[in-house]
Design an enzyme around this catalytic site. Sequence first.
Site, PDB file in Angstrom:
ATOM      1  CG  ASP A 168     -60.399  15.440  -6.191  1.00  0.00           C
ATOM      2  OD1 ASP A 168     -61.171  14.471  -6.290  1.00  0.00           O
ATOM      3  OD2 ASP A 168     -59.622  15.794  -7.098  1.00  0.00           O
ATOM      4  CB  ALA A 194     -59.258  11.265   3.010  1.00  0.00           C
ATOM      5  CG  ASP A 228     -56.238  16.982  -3.757  1.00  0.00           C
ATOM      6  OD1 ASP A 228     -57.444  16.805  -4.036  1.00  0.00           O
ATOM      7  OD2 ASP A 228     -55.325  16.730  -4.550  1.00  0.00           O
ATOM      8  CE1 TYR A 279     -53.522  10.281  -1.916  1.00  0.00           C
ATOM      9  CE2 TYR A 279     -54.443  12.405  -2.507  1.00  0.00           C
ATOM     10  CZ  TYR A 279     -53.676  11.305  -2.826  1.00  0.00           C
ATOM     11  OH  TYR A 279     -53.077  11.231  -4.052  1.00  0.00           O
ATOM     12  CD  GLU A 295     -60.482  14.907 -15.116  1.00  0.00           C
ATOM     13  OE1 GLU A 295     -60.470  15.594 -14.083  1.00  0.00           O
ATOM     14  OE2 GLU A 295     -59.570  14.949 -15.984  1.00  0.00           O
ATOM     15  CG  HIS A 309     -59.910  19.991 -16.102  1.00  0.00           C
ATOM     16  ND1 HIS A 309     -58.781  20.772 -16.042  1.00  0.00           N
ATOM     17  CD2 HIS A 309     -59.553  18.773 -15.652  1.00  0.00           C
ATOM     18  CE1 HIS A 309     -57.773  20.028 -15.580  1.00  0.00           C
ATOM     19  NE2 HIS A 309     -58.218  18.813 -15.323  1.00  0.00           N
TER      20      HIS A 309
HETATM   21  C1  GAL Z   1     -54.406  17.658 -15.213  1.00  0.00           C
HETATM   22  C2  GAL Z   1     -54.878  17.146 -13.867  1.00  0.00           C
HETATM   23  C3  GAL Z   1     -55.303  15.698 -13.987  1.00  0.00           C
HETATM   24  C4  GAL Z   1     -56.306  15.535 -15.132  1.00  0.00           C
HETATM   25  C5  GAL Z   1     -55.731  16.122 -16.400  1.00  0.00           C
HETATM   26  C6  GAL Z   1     -56.697  16.002 -17.555  1.00  0.00           C
HETATM   27  O1  GAL Z   1     -54.144  19.041 -15.120  1.00  0.00           O
HETATM   28  O2  GAL Z   1     -53.825  17.226 -12.927  1.00  0.00           O
HETATM   29  O3  GAL Z   1     -55.863  15.260 -12.777  1.00  0.00           O
HETATM   30  O4  GAL Z   1     -57.502  16.197 -14.790  1.00  0.00           O
HETATM   31  O5  GAL Z   1     -55.391  17.482 -16.205  1.00  0.00           O
HETATM   32  O6  GAL Z   1     -56.022  16.295 -18.761  1.00  0.00           O
HETATM   33  C1  GAL Z   2     -56.957  12.053  -5.206  1.00  0.00           C
HETATM   34  C2  GAL Z   2     -58.204  12.717  -4.652  1.00  0.00           C
HETATM   35  C3  GAL Z   2     -58.479  12.291  -3.222  1.00  0.00           C
HETATM   36  C4  GAL Z   2     -58.416  10.778  -3.098  1.00  0.00           C
HETATM   37  C5  GAL Z   2     -57.103  10.283  -3.653  1.00  0.00           C
HETATM   38  C6  GAL Z   2     -56.960   8.785  -3.494  1.00  0.00           C
HETATM   39  O1  GAL Z   2     -56.875  12.367  -6.571  1.00  0.00           O
HETATM   40  O2  GAL Z   2     -57.964  14.100  -4.631  1.00  0.00           O
HETATM   41  O3  GAL Z   2     -59.756  12.732  -2.837  1.00  0.00           O
HETATM   42  O4  GAL Z   2     -59.467  10.201  -3.828  1.00  0.00           O
HETATM   43  O5  GAL Z   2     -57.004  10.667  -5.026  1.00  0.00           O
HETATM   44  O6  GAL Z   2     -56.793   8.460  -2.134  1.00  0.00           O
HETATM   45 MN    MN Z   3     -56.538  16.749  -6.661  1.00  0.00          MN
END
Ligand code: GAL
Ligand code: GAL
Ligand code: MN
Length: 231
Positions: free
Chosen positions: A91, A9, A93, A13, A183, A113
């Site tokens: 994460d 964070a 969030d 964040y 990811e 996912h």
């Molecule tokens: C979205 C998500 C992204 C990524 C993507 C993969 O819904 O917000 O962070 O995971 O899917 O397609």
């Molecule tokens: C977001 C994630 C947070 C932090 C941020 C970058 O996607 O949820 O944990 O890594 O990116 O500060």
């Molecule tokens: Mn997120």
Amino acid sequence: MKIALVNIATNKYISFLPKLYTTANMFFLNEHEVDYFLFSNLDFLINNCARKIHIKKIEHKPWPYMTLNRYKFFTEAEDQLKQYDYIYYCDVDMYFYSKVGNEILSDRVATIHPGFFNSKKTEYTYEDNPESTAFLKNEDGDNYYAGGFNGGSSREFLKMAKTINENITKDEEKSIIAKWHDESHLNKYFFVNKPTKILNPLYCFPDNFSSDLSPKIIAITKNHELFRSEV
Ligand code: GAL
Ligand code: GAL
Ligand code: MN
């Protein structure tokens, strides 16, 4: 067991942390000794947290580098993290909504996912550039995993972090950033090194999904533009 929960964070964040920690205190692996590791650029104190918080100083970089570099930060903290039996990442969030217990303890733990639970393989958003180390053909894939919650034994988690970090560095040398950053690399890693435990999307459940099911971990729907901007 000794467990480390690792989170990143920086800047804005940070505002997500109190809810994450308060709910993790209530619901995350209560039978075990859990420490929190916070990777942040800000110096601050969280008072009265029931669990120990280790703060690791990192420098903030603009989107997408804080998410892309997460496995680099974990690799850099290897000496401390390897003293734990298990390491989990979520994460910042996100927050815990109900009990997350021993069912998640396994060597390589992936979460499906939420956007791809019932999807056809052709819809998976793997990296499609053959030049990238994250490249994966849709037809070959097993599942599409979320970057937001994963973990495993400290040995396996740190091995994964090291490999993903090396692959991201190789891509950077070719000026490639995979489609979904870390990811995409996580999905490639779990294709080569199959997860020993696959969690359903209740462990990464968007707060705007309506459902009769009882989620475990909620992913907060935020204003991405606002959070990813520099001001
Ligand atoms: C979205 C998500 C992204 C990524 C993507 C993969 O819904 O917000 O962070 O995971 O899917 O397609
Ligand atoms: C977001 C994630 C947070 C932090 C941020 C970058 O996607 O949820 O944990 O890594 O990116 O500060
Ligand atoms: Mn997120």
